[in-house]
Write an enzyme that holds these catalytic residues in place. Structure first.
Site, short mmCIF file in Angstrom:
data_model
loop_
_atom_site.label_atom_id
_atom_site.label_comp_id
_atom_site.label_asym_id
_atom_site.label_seq_id
_atom_site.Cartn_x
_atom_site.Cartn_y
_atom_site.Cartn_z
N HIS A 291 0.81 -1.21 0.00
CA HIS A 291 0.00 0.00 0.00
C HIS A 291 0.85 1.27 0.00
O HIS A 291 0.32 2.38 -0.07
CB HIS A 291 -1.02 -0.01 1.16
CG HIS A 291 -0.46 0.22 2.51
ND1 HIS A 291 -0.09 -0.79 3.37
CD2 HIS A 291 -0.23 1.36 3.19
CE1 HIS A 291 0.33 -0.28 4.51
NE2 HIS A 291 0.26 1.03 4.42
N ASP B 252 0.31 -7.69 2.11
CA ASP B 252 0.74 -6.30 2.01
C ASP B 252 2.27 -6.23 2.08
O ASP B 252 2.85 -5.77 3.06
CB ASP B 252 0.10 -5.46 3.11
CG ASP B 252 0.24 -3.97 2.85
OD1 ASP B 252 0.22 -3.58 1.67
OD2 ASP B 252 0.39 -3.20 3.81
N SER C 67 4.17 3.35 7.76
CA SER C 67 3.86 2.17 6.95
C SER C 67 5.06 1.73 6.13
O SER C 67 5.83 2.54 5.62
CB SER C 67 2.70 2.46 6.01
OG SER C 67 1.49 2.42 6.70
#
Length: 250
Positions: A57, A102, A196
């Site tokens: 992502h 992910d 992230s």
């Protein structure tokens, strides 16, 4: 929930910053990458001179990858900037849900050189143990719900829990998952927006990638989810070895 992305108010931490931590020691994050694209940023981990591991992502069309960065206002002589030459996304569907995938491998346009502020972090040799103390780091926000982004990366220690702790904290999680559940049950310490893609390091080993968490971050009894690196080793090593058609683990 918070995907930890700078521009997403969902359940991923694409751009989380470490809340409740302190400025990282200047020498403890030589492997930490900073990915930037038109105001959107994430973390990443240099795993050898030519490859960075981060979260899917975090992917953007135009990405600049900084190695050897500490203070965004100060450039080290050995800081290096690279661009993606190739990107690889985990393709498996069998025995893997959307929660398990992910993870993104980036091949750099040219290798980086080890230096005072740059060195890769080895992939894990064993899976992590519940109860481990783990280190997180990133340039993500250090406050929530209102964001405050620091010039320097922040580091913090969190605890690794059984996955059932996260499943009890968030509705809709699958019964099993190839993710790690980590945080501090009393709250106050967490990865957050901007972090992230960065690493979760347990007992000195690179075990997780910042993925998903509560919104706002750092709430009591709301640990975050991290993609489990060990469960993707077969795919990672196959791609790096040149098997670009590598699909699912045996």
């Amino acid at each position: 929930a918070n995907l930890l992305i700078l521009q997403v108010s969902y359940a991923q931490k694409s751009s989380e910053l470490v809340i409740g931590g302190d400025e990282c020691n200047i020498n403890e994050h030589r492997f930490l990458a900073f990915t930037y694209s038109r105001g959107f940023f994430c973390g990443g981990t240099l795993i050898n001179q030519e490859w960075v591991l981060t979260a899917t992502h975090c992917d953007r069309i135009f990405m600049r990858i900084y190695l050897g960065l500490h203070n965004q206002s100060v450039r080290y002589d050995d800081q290096q900037i690279r661009y993606p030459k190739e990107k690889y996304f985990f393709p498996c569907s069998k025995n893997f849900t959307k929660w398990d995938k992910d993870i993104m491998l980036i091949r750099l346009d040219r290798p980086v050189k080890n230096s005072e502020h740059i060195a890769p972090l080895s992939l894990p040799s064993n899976p992590p143990s519940v109860g481990s103390v783990c280190r997180v780091m990133g340039w993500g926000t250090i406050t929530a719900p209102n964001d405050t982004y620091p010039d320097v990366p922040h580091c913090a220690n969190i605890n690794l829990f059984n996955y059932t702790v996260c499943r009890g904290a968030y509705k809709g999680l699958p019964a099993t998952s190839r993710t790690l559940c980590a945080g501090v049950l009393q709250g106050g310490i967490d990865t957050c927006v901007g972090d992230s893609g960065g690493p979760l390091i347990c007992n000195g080993q690179f075990q997780g990638i910042v993925f998903w968490g509560g919104d706002p971050c750092a709430q009591p009894r709301k640990p975050a989810l991290y993609t489990k690196v060990f469960d993707h080793l077969h795919w990672i090593l196959s791609i790096i070895a040149g098997n670009t058609t590598a699909t699912c683990p045996p």
